[in-house]
Scaffold this active site. Structure first.
Site, PDB file in Angstrom:
ATOM      1  N   ARG A   1       0.858  -1.178   0.000  1.00 11.13           N
ATOM      2  CA  ARG A   1       0.000   0.000   0.000  1.00 11.13           C
ATOM      3  C   ARG A   1       0.901   1.238   0.000  1.00 11.13           C
ATOM      4  O   ARG A   1       2.109   1.140   0.125  1.00 11.13           O
ATOM      5  CB  ARG A   1      -0.961  -0.005   1.202  1.00 11.13           C
ATOM      6  CG  ARG A   1      -0.439  -0.666   2.415  1.00 11.13           C
ATOM      7  CD  ARG A   1      -0.141   0.154   3.647  1.00 11.13           C
ATOM      8  NE  ARG A   1      -0.129   1.560   3.570  1.00 11.13           N
ATOM      9  CZ  ARG A   1       0.965   2.286   3.681  1.00 11.13           C
ATOM     10  NH1 ARG A   1       2.166   1.721   3.822  1.00 11.13           N
ATOM     11  NH2 ARG A   1       0.909   3.590   3.643  1.00 11.13           N
ATOM     12  N   GLY A   2       0.265   2.383  -0.172  1.00 12.52           N
ATOM     13  CA  GLY A   2       1.014   3.602  -0.416  1.00 12.52           C
ATOM     14  C   GLY A   2       1.100   3.811  -1.907  1.00 12.52           C
ATOM     15  O   GLY A   2       1.485   2.904  -2.657  1.00 12.52           O
ATOM     16  N   ALA A   3       0.719   5.005  -2.375  1.00 15.04           N
ATOM     17  CA  ALA A   3       0.558   5.233  -3.811  1.00 15.04           C
ATOM     18  C   ALA A   3       1.778   4.834  -4.640  1.00 15.04           C
ATOM     19  O   ALA A   3       1.648   4.084  -5.616  1.00 15.04           O
ATOM     20  CB  ALA A   3       0.171   6.697  -4.063  1.00 15.04           C
ATOM     21  N   ARG A  14      -7.565  -0.907  -6.931  1.00 12.77           N
ATOM     22  CA  ARG A  14      -7.883   0.211  -6.037  1.00 12.77           C
ATOM     23  C   ARG A  14      -8.057   1.471  -6.885  1.00 12.77           C
ATOM     24  O   ARG A  14      -7.277   1.695  -7.803  1.00 12.77           O
ATOM     25  CB  ARG A  14      -6.801   0.421  -4.973  1.00 12.77           C
ATOM     26  CG  ARG A  14      -6.634  -0.777  -4.045  1.00 12.77           C
ATOM     27  CD  ARG A  14      -5.763  -0.430  -2.844  1.00 12.77           C
ATOM     28  NE  ARG A  14      -6.449   0.473  -1.931  1.00 12.77           N
ATOM     29  CZ  ARG A  14      -5.863   1.077  -0.904  1.00 12.77           C
ATOM     30  NH1 ARG A  14      -4.575   0.903  -0.684  1.00 12.77           N
ATOM     31  NH2 ARG A  14      -6.554   1.873  -0.105  1.00 12.77           N
ATOM     32  N   GLN A  19      -2.524   2.332  10.247  1.00 11.80           N
ATOM     33  CA  GLN A  19      -1.257   2.381   9.511  1.00 11.80           C
ATOM     34  C   GLN A  19      -0.216   3.239  10.230  1.00 11.80           C
ATOM     35  O   GLN A  19       0.985   2.988  10.121  1.00 11.80           O
ATOM     36  CB  GLN A  19      -1.484   2.919   8.090  1.00 11.80           C
ATOM     37  CG  GLN A  19      -2.269   1.995   7.187  1.00 11.80           C
ATOM     38  CD  GLN A  19      -3.746   2.370   7.141  1.00 11.80           C
ATOM     39  OE1 GLN A  19      -4.305   2.891   8.104  1.00 11.80           O
ATOM     40  NE2 GLN A  19      -4.386   2.113   6.017  1.00 11.80           N
ATOM     41  N   ASP A  51      -2.320  10.480  -2.177  1.00 13.82           N
ATOM     42  CA  ASP A  51      -2.627   9.431  -3.134  1.00 13.82           C
ATOM     43  C   ASP A  51      -3.027   9.980  -4.488  1.00 13.82           C
ATOM     44  O   ASP A  51      -2.892   9.299  -5.499  1.00 13.82           O
ATOM     45  CB  ASP A  51      -3.738   8.534  -2.586  1.00 13.82           C
ATOM     46  CG  ASP A  51      -3.226   7.603  -1.514  1.00 13.82           C
ATOM     47  OD1 ASP A  51      -2.969   6.430  -1.826  1.00 13.82           O
ATOM     48  OD2 ASP A  51      -3.053   8.050  -0.366  1.00 13.82           O
ATOM     49  N   ASN A  64      -5.855  11.973   0.521  1.00  9.80           N
ATOM     50  CA  ASN A  64      -4.945  11.189   1.366  1.00  9.80           C
ATOM     51  C   ASN A  64      -5.807  10.374   2.317  1.00  9.80           C
ATOM     52  O   ASN A  64      -7.039  10.464   2.310  1.00  9.80           O
ATOM     53  CB  ASN A  64      -3.980  12.112   2.115  1.00  9.80           C
ATOM     54  CG  ASN A  64      -2.823  11.341   2.740  1.00  9.80           C
ATOM     55  OD1 ASN A  64      -2.162  10.546   2.077  1.00  9.80           O
ATOM     56  ND2 ASN A  64      -2.569  11.557   4.019  1.00  9.80           N
ATOM     57  N   LYS A  65      -5.173   9.579   3.137  1.00 13.20           N
ATOM     58  CA  LYS A  65      -5.898   8.679   4.039  1.00 13.20           C
ATOM     59  C   LYS A  65      -6.961   9.423   4.832  1.00 13.20           C
ATOM     60  O   LYS A  65      -6.761  10.554   5.272  1.00 13.20           O
ATOM     61  CB  LYS A  65      -4.914   7.996   4.989  1.00 13.20           C
ATOM     62  CG  LYS A  65      -5.523   6.940   5.893  1.00 13.20           C
ATOM     63  CD  LYS A  65      -6.225   5.841   5.098  1.00 13.20           C
ATOM     64  CE  LYS A  65      -5.275   5.143   4.143  1.00 13.20           C
ATOM     65  NZ  LYS A  65      -5.973   4.141   3.301  1.00 13.20           N
TER      66      LYS A  65
END
Length: 365
Positions: free
Chosen positions: A63-65, A106, A215, A256, A266-267
Protein backbone atom coordinates in the site's frame (compact mmCIF):
# COMPACT_ATOMS: atom_id res chain seq x y z
CA UNK A 1 1.51 -17.11 -3.16
CA UNK A 2 4.44 -18.27 -1.06
CA UNK A 3 5.62 -16.92 2.25
CA UNK A 4 9.24 -16.11 2.98
CA UNK A 5 11.21 -16.59 6.19
CA UNK A 6 10.08 -14.88 9.42
CA UNK A 7 11.44 -11.59 10.70
CA UNK A 8 14.20 -13.15 12.77
CA UNK A 9 15.72 -14.56 9.57
CA UNK A 10 14.73 -11.99 6.95
CA UNK A 11 14.53 -8.55 8.60
CA UNK A 12 17.17 -6.46 6.78
CA UNK A 13 17.41 -3.57 9.25
CA UNK A 14 16.28 0.06 8.92
CA UNK A 15 16.57 0.21 5.13
CA UNK A 16 14.00 -2.00 3.44
CA UNK A 17 12.80 -2.75 -0.07
CA UNK A 18 9.04 -2.81 0.11
CA UNK A 19 8.49 -4.39 -3.30
CA UNK A 20 10.92 -5.72 -5.88
CA UNK A 21 11.53 -8.18 -8.69
CA UNK A 22 13.48 -11.41 -8.23
CA UNK A 23 15.02 -13.22 -11.21
CA UNK A 24 14.90 -12.63 -14.94
CA UNK A 25 12.05 -11.29 -17.04
CA UNK A 26 11.37 -14.83 -18.27
CA UNK A 27 11.05 -16.63 -14.94
CA UNK A 28 11.12 -13.98 -12.19
CA UNK A 29 8.46 -12.96 -9.69
CA UNK A 30 7.37 -10.10 -7.43
CA UNK A 31 8.54 -10.14 -3.81
CA UNK A 32 6.95 -7.77 -1.31
CA UNK A 33 6.55 -7.20 2.41
CA UNK A 34 3.12 -8.25 3.71
CA UNK A 35 2.24 -5.05 5.55
CA UNK A 36 -0.93 -6.49 7.03
CA UNK A 37 1.24 -8.48 9.46
CA UNK A 38 3.38 -5.60 10.72
CA UNK A 39 4.60 -4.71 13.25
CA UNK A 40 4.36 -8.11 14.93
CA UNK A 41 5.63 -10.23 12.06
CA UNK A 42 7.99 -9.35 9.21
CA UNK A 43 7.20 -11.59 6.24
CA UNK A 44 7.91 -11.28 2.54
CA UNK A 45 5.52 -12.91 0.09
CA UNK A 46 6.24 -13.98 -3.47
CA UNK A 47 3.61 -13.23 -6.13
CA UNK A 48 3.92 -15.27 -9.31
CA UNK A 49 0.84 -14.24 -11.27
CA UNK A 50 -1.38 -11.22 -11.84
CA UNK A 51 -4.14 -12.33 -9.49
CA UNK A 52 -1.72 -12.60 -6.59
CA UNK A 53 -0.47 -9.07 -7.21
CA UNK A 54 -4.06 -7.83 -7.59
CA UNK A 55 -4.96 -9.45 -4.26
CA UNK A 56 -1.87 -7.99 -2.57
CA UNK A 57 -2.85 -4.48 -3.68
CA UNK A 58 -6.55 -4.90 -2.91
CA UNK A 59 -5.95 -6.34 0.56
CA UNK A 60 -3.28 -3.74 1.46
CA UNK A 61 -0.43 -6.20 1.66
CA UNK A 62 1.31 -3.56 -0.40
CA UNK A 63 0.00 0.00 0.00
CA UNK A 64 1.01 3.60 -0.42
CA UNK A 65 0.56 5.23 -3.81
CA UNK A 66 4.14 4.91 -5.16
CA UNK A 67 4.55 1.32 -3.89
CA UNK A 68 1.23 0.36 -5.45
CA UNK A 69 2.44 1.72 -8.78
CA UNK A 70 5.69 -0.23 -8.58
CA UNK A 71 3.90 -3.44 -7.64
CA UNK A 72 1.44 -2.97 -10.50
CA UNK A 73 4.25 -2.45 -13.02
CA UNK A 74 5.93 -5.68 -11.96
CA UNK A 75 2.53 -7.38 -11.89
CA UNK A 76 1.90 -6.34 -15.48
CA UNK A 77 5.18 -8.01 -16.42
CA UNK A 78 4.01 -11.21 -14.76
CA UNK A 79 0.85 -11.00 -16.82
CA UNK A 80 2.80 -10.49 -20.03
CA UNK A 81 3.90 -14.13 -19.78
CA UNK A 82 0.40 -15.46 -19.11
CA UNK A 83 -0.30 -16.50 -22.72
CA UNK A 84 3.14 -17.93 -23.30
CA UNK A 85 6.10 -16.42 -25.08
CA UNK A 86 5.69 -17.94 -28.54
CA UNK A 87 5.15 -14.55 -30.18
CA UNK A 88 5.48 -10.83 -29.64
CA UNK A 89 1.74 -10.43 -30.19
CA UNK A 90 0.91 -12.87 -27.38
CA UNK A 91 3.16 -10.97 -24.95
CA UNK A 92 1.64 -7.63 -25.96
CA UNK A 93 -1.95 -8.86 -25.65
CA UNK A 94 -1.26 -10.52 -22.30
CA UNK A 95 0.35 -7.41 -20.84
CA UNK A 96 -2.55 -5.19 -21.85
CA UNK A 97 -4.99 -7.68 -20.36
CA UNK A 98 -3.01 -7.81 -17.11
CA UNK A 99 -2.84 -4.02 -16.98
CA UNK A 100 -6.61 -3.76 -17.34
CA UNK A 101 -7.12 -6.24 -14.51
CA UNK A 102 -4.70 -4.48 -12.16
CA UNK A 103 -6.47 -1.15 -12.73
CA UNK A 104 -9.51 -2.57 -10.91
CA UNK A 105 -7.62 -3.24 -7.67
CA UNK A 106 -7.88 0.21 -6.04
CA UNK A 107 -9.36 3.42 -7.47
CA UNK A 108 -7.84 6.39 -5.64
CA UNK A 109 -4.03 6.19 -5.90
CA UNK A 110 -3.20 7.68 -9.30
CA UNK A 111 0.31 6.16 -9.27
CA UNK A 112 -1.31 2.80 -10.01
CA UNK A 113 -2.71 4.08 -13.30
CA UNK A 114 0.37 6.17 -14.08
CA UNK A 115 2.66 3.14 -13.78
CA UNK A 116 0.36 0.90 -15.82
CA UNK A 117 0.09 3.58 -18.51
CA UNK A 118 3.88 3.50 -18.76
CA UNK A 119 3.91 -0.27 -19.12
CA UNK A 120 1.17 -0.08 -21.78
CA UNK A 121 3.08 2.58 -23.72
CA UNK A 122 6.29 0.57 -23.50
CA UNK A 123 4.74 -2.56 -24.98
CA UNK A 124 2.88 -0.61 -27.68
CA UNK A 125 6.06 1.22 -28.68
CA UNK A 126 8.30 -1.84 -28.65
CA UNK A 127 6.04 -4.60 -29.98
CA UNK A 128 5.74 -3.36 -33.61
CA UNK A 129 9.50 -3.47 -34.10
CA UNK A 130 10.30 -6.46 -31.90
CA UNK A 131 10.90 -9.91 -33.31
CA UNK A 132 11.88 -11.74 -30.12
CA UNK A 133 9.23 -12.06 -27.37
CA UNK A 134 11.94 -12.65 -24.78
CA UNK A 135 13.63 -9.40 -25.71
CA UNK A 136 10.25 -7.68 -25.35
CA UNK A 137 9.93 -9.09 -21.83
CA UNK A 138 13.40 -7.77 -21.04
CA UNK A 139 12.33 -4.33 -22.23
CA UNK A 140 9.24 -4.45 -20.02
CA UNK A 141 11.31 -5.45 -16.99
CA UNK A 142 13.61 -2.51 -17.69
CA UNK A 143 10.60 -0.18 -17.71
CA UNK A 144 9.26 -1.55 -14.42
CA UNK A 145 12.69 -1.24 -12.82
CA UNK A 146 12.95 2.32 -14.14
CA UNK A 147 9.67 3.18 -12.38
CA UNK A 148 11.10 1.80 -9.14
CA UNK A 149 14.47 3.55 -9.53
CA UNK A 150 12.87 6.86 -10.43
CA UNK A 151 10.63 6.68 -7.38
CA UNK A 152 13.65 6.05 -5.18
CA UNK A 153 15.37 9.13 -6.59
CA UNK A 154 12.21 11.25 -6.33
CA UNK A 155 11.75 10.34 -2.68
CA UNK A 156 15.32 11.35 -1.83
CA UNK A 157 14.81 14.68 -3.56
CA UNK A 158 11.50 15.25 -1.75
CA UNK A 159 13.33 14.65 1.50
CA UNK A 160 16.01 17.22 0.72
CA UNK A 161 13.53 19.93 -0.28
CA UNK A 162 11.20 19.21 2.63
CA UNK A 163 13.87 19.13 5.32
CA UNK A 164 14.53 22.81 4.69
CA UNK A 165 11.01 23.56 5.91
CA UNK A 166 11.62 22.05 9.36
CA UNK A 167 13.51 23.68 12.18
CA UNK A 168 15.76 22.09 14.82
CA UNK A 169 13.88 20.40 17.63
CA UNK A 170 10.45 20.87 16.10
CA UNK A 171 7.51 18.58 16.71
CA UNK A 172 6.10 17.19 13.46
CA UNK A 173 2.75 15.46 13.16
CA UNK A 174 2.07 12.95 10.40
CA UNK A 175 -1.00 10.92 9.47
CA UNK A 176 -1.11 7.38 8.03
CA UNK A 177 2.12 5.98 6.55
CA UNK A 178 4.13 7.70 3.84
CA UNK A 179 7.51 6.14 4.54
CA UNK A 180 9.68 3.49 2.96
CA UNK A 181 6.81 1.00 3.20
CA UNK A 182 4.73 3.21 0.90
CA UNK A 183 7.44 3.83 -1.72
CA UNK A 184 10.58 2.36 -3.26
CA UNK A 185 12.55 2.73 -0.03
CA UNK A 186 12.61 6.20 1.59
CA UNK A 187 9.14 7.64 1.68
CA UNK A 188 7.51 10.97 0.88
CA UNK A 189 6.29 12.55 4.12
CA UNK A 190 8.74 10.48 6.16
CA UNK A 191 11.50 11.31 3.68
CA UNK A 192 11.20 14.90 4.92
CA UNK A 193 11.64 13.69 8.49
CA UNK A 194 14.45 11.26 7.64
CA UNK A 195 16.34 14.02 5.82
CA UNK A 196 15.83 16.49 8.67
CA UNK A 197 17.15 13.90 11.13
CA UNK A 198 20.18 13.24 8.90
CA UNK A 199 20.85 16.98 9.00
CA UNK A 200 20.93 16.82 12.80
CA UNK A 201 17.70 18.75 13.36
CA UNK A 202 16.46 16.34 16.08
CA UNK A 203 12.78 16.52 15.15
CA UNK A 204 10.21 14.67 17.25
CA UNK A 205 7.35 12.98 15.41
CA UNK A 206 3.77 12.64 16.61
CA UNK A 207 2.19 9.80 14.64
CA UNK A 208 -1.59 9.55 14.38
CA UNK A 209 -2.61 5.92 14.80
CA UNK A 210 -4.81 6.32 11.66
CA UNK A 211 -8.03 4.40 12.09
CA UNK A 212 -9.50 2.05 11.15
CA UNK A 213 -6.47 0.01 9.99
CA UNK A 214 -3.87 1.75 12.18
CA UNK A 215 -1.26 2.38 9.51
CA UNK A 216 0.26 5.08 11.71
CA UNK A 217 0.55 2.83 14.73
CA UNK A 218 1.54 -0.34 12.89
CA UNK A 219 3.74 1.08 10.13
CA UNK A 220 4.85 4.68 10.69
CA UNK A 221 5.78 4.19 14.33
CA UNK A 222 7.59 0.97 13.37
CA UNK A 223 9.60 2.68 10.63
CA UNK A 224 10.57 5.66 12.77
CA UNK A 225 11.54 3.52 15.74
CA UNK A 226 13.77 1.35 13.54
CA UNK A 227 15.58 4.46 12.31
CA UNK A 228 16.06 5.80 15.83
CA UNK A 229 13.85 8.86 15.31
CA UNK A 230 11.91 9.98 18.42
CA UNK A 231 8.23 9.22 17.89
CA UNK A 232 5.14 9.51 20.06
CA UNK A 233 2.02 7.61 19.03
CA UNK A 234 -1.33 9.34 19.53
CA UNK A 235 -4.95 8.51 18.77
CA UNK A 236 -6.39 10.36 15.80
CA UNK A 237 -8.68 12.42 18.02
CA UNK A 238 -5.71 13.76 19.99
CA UNK A 239 -4.15 15.72 17.12
CA UNK A 240 -5.82 19.03 17.89
CA UNK A 241 -4.94 18.74 21.57
CA UNK A 242 -1.21 18.21 20.98
CA UNK A 243 -1.31 21.20 18.64
CA UNK A 244 -3.03 23.30 21.30
CA UNK A 245 -0.37 22.26 23.83
CA UNK A 246 2.36 23.56 21.51
CA UNK A 247 3.92 20.16 20.91
CA UNK A 248 3.60 20.37 17.12
CA UNK A 249 5.11 23.04 14.85
CA UNK A 250 4.49 21.41 11.46
CA UNK A 251 2.33 18.74 9.81
CA UNK A 252 3.69 16.63 6.96
CA UNK A 253 1.53 14.05 5.16
CA UNK A 254 1.65 12.11 1.91
CA UNK A 255 -0.89 11.94 -0.90
CA UNK A 256 -2.63 9.43 -3.13
CA UNK A 257 -3.83 11.87 -5.79
CA UNK A 258 -3.45 15.63 -6.25
CA UNK A 259 -5.81 17.50 -8.59
CA UNK A 260 -4.76 20.33 -10.91
CA UNK A 261 -5.74 23.00 -8.36
CA UNK A 262 -3.89 21.33 -5.47
CA UNK A 263 -6.81 19.59 -3.75
CA UNK A 264 -5.27 16.45 -2.26
CA UNK A 265 -6.64 12.99 -1.50
CA UNK A 266 -4.95 11.19 1.37
CA UNK A 267 -5.90 8.68 4.04
CA UNK A 268 -9.20 9.39 5.77
CA UNK A 269 -8.66 11.80 8.64
CA UNK A 270 -6.16 14.00 6.82
CA UNK A 271 -8.76 16.70 6.19
CA UNK A 272 -9.49 16.90 9.93
CA UNK A 273 -5.78 17.30 10.65
CA UNK A 274 -5.54 20.11 8.09
CA UNK A 275 -8.46 21.92 9.70
CA UNK A 276 -6.87 21.59 13.14
CA UNK A 277 -3.55 22.84 11.78
CA UNK A 278 -5.21 25.91 10.26
CA UNK A 279 -7.01 26.63 13.55
CA UNK A 280 -3.66 26.57 15.39
CA UNK A 281 -1.70 28.45 12.70
CA UNK A 282 0.55 25.45 12.03
CA UNK A 283 1.92 24.87 8.50
CA UNK A 284 0.41 21.88 6.73
CA UNK A 285 2.67 20.29 4.10
CA UNK A 286 1.90 17.57 1.56
CA UNK A 287 4.88 15.58 0.25
CA UNK A 288 4.38 13.71 -3.03
CA UNK A 289 6.20 12.93 -6.29
CA UNK A 290 5.07 14.36 -9.62
CA UNK A 291 3.58 10.94 -10.45
CA UNK A 292 0.88 11.57 -7.80
CA UNK A 293 -0.49 14.64 -9.60
CA UNK A 294 -3.52 14.13 -11.81
CA UNK A 295 -3.75 17.28 -13.88
CA UNK A 296 -6.70 15.88 -15.81
CA UNK A 297 -8.88 16.59 -12.76
CA UNK A 298 -9.87 20.21 -12.28
CA UNK A 299 -10.32 19.87 -8.54
CA UNK A 300 -10.69 17.33 -5.76
CA UNK A 301 -14.41 16.75 -6.28
CA UNK A 302 -13.55 14.45 -9.21
CA UNK A 303 -11.12 12.24 -7.27
CA UNK A 304 -12.63 8.74 -6.87
CA UNK A 305 -12.82 7.75 -3.22
CA UNK A 306 -12.47 4.07 -2.40
CA UNK A 307 -15.11 2.54 -0.13
CA UNK A 308 -13.75 -0.27 2.00
CA UNK A 309 -15.22 -3.31 3.76
CA UNK A 310 -17.47 -2.30 6.72
CA UNK A 311 -15.83 -5.02 8.80
CA UNK A 312 -12.67 -2.93 8.96
CA UNK A 313 -14.68 -0.75 11.36
CA UNK A 314 -17.01 -3.25 13.01
CA UNK A 315 -14.45 -6.04 13.45
CA UNK A 316 -11.07 -4.40 13.80
CA UNK A 317 -8.43 -7.15 13.53
CA UNK A 318 -11.10 -9.79 13.99
CA UNK A 319 -12.69 -8.53 17.21
CA UNK A 320 -16.32 -7.37 17.12
CA UNK A 321 -16.40 -3.74 18.28
CA UNK A 322 -19.88 -2.74 17.10
CA UNK A 323 -23.40 -4.22 17.16
CA UNK A 324 -24.13 -6.84 14.52
CA UNK A 325 -25.91 -5.38 11.49
CA UNK A 326 -25.03 -1.74 12.20
CA UNK A 327 -24.86 0.57 9.16
CA UNK A 328 -21.29 1.59 8.31
CA UNK A 329 -19.72 4.29 6.14
CA UNK A 330 -16.04 3.54 5.45
CA UNK A 331 -14.33 5.80 2.89
CA UNK A 332 -10.61 5.06 2.74
CA UNK A 333 -9.66 8.63 1.79
CA UNK A 334 -10.75 12.23 2.13
CA UNK A 335 -9.82 15.34 0.14
CA UNK A 336 -8.06 18.29 1.73
CA UNK A 337 -8.77 21.56 -0.12
CA UNK A 338 -5.76 23.37 -1.55
CA UNK A 339 -6.67 26.39 0.58
CA UNK A 340 -5.61 24.47 3.71
CA UNK A 341 -2.25 23.32 2.29
CA UNK A 342 0.74 25.53 3.05
CA UNK A 343 2.96 23.94 0.41
CA UNK A 344 3.37 20.87 -1.78
CA UNK A 345 6.79 19.24 -1.50
CA UNK A 346 7.81 17.48 -4.73
CA UNK A 347 11.02 16.16 -6.22
CA UNK A 348 11.06 19.28 -8.39
CA UNK A 349 10.88 21.70 -5.49
CA UNK A 350 8.40 23.26 -3.09
CA UNK A 351 5.17 24.57 -4.61
CA UNK A 352 3.94 27.58 -2.67
CA UNK A 353 1.38 29.08 -2.77
CA UNK A 354 -0.63 26.03 -3.75
CA UNK A 355 -2.69 26.74 -6.84
CA UNK A 356 -3.30 25.84 -10.46
CA UNK A 357 -0.70 28.13 -12.00
CA UNK A 358 2.12 27.18 -9.62
CA UNK A 359 1.37 23.47 -10.08
CA UNK A 360 1.30 23.78 -13.86
CA UNK A 361 4.62 25.59 -13.82
CA UNK A 362 6.26 22.99 -11.55
CA UNK A 363 4.69 19.76 -12.84
CA UNK A 364 3.77 20.50 -16.43
CA UNK A 365 0.68 21.12 -18.60
Amino acid sequence: MTVGPPASEADPGPTIETVGWVGSAQDGFVRLIDQTLLPGTFVRIDCRDVEQVWEAIKMLRVRGAPAIGIAAAFGALLGARARGTESVDSVRAALLEASARLRTSRPTAVNLFWALDRMDRAVEAEAPRASDPHALLDRLLAEARAIQDEDRAMCRSIGRFGADLLGPGQGVLTHCNAGGLATADYGTALAVIFSAAEQGKSVHVFADETRPLLQGARLTAWELQRRGIPVTLICDNMAAQVMKEGRVQAVVVGADRIAANGDTANKIGTYSVALAARAHDIPFYVAAPSSTFDLSLTDGSAIPIEQRDPREITHGFGLATAPEGIQVYNPAFDVTPASLITALITERGVIRPVGREAIREAIGP
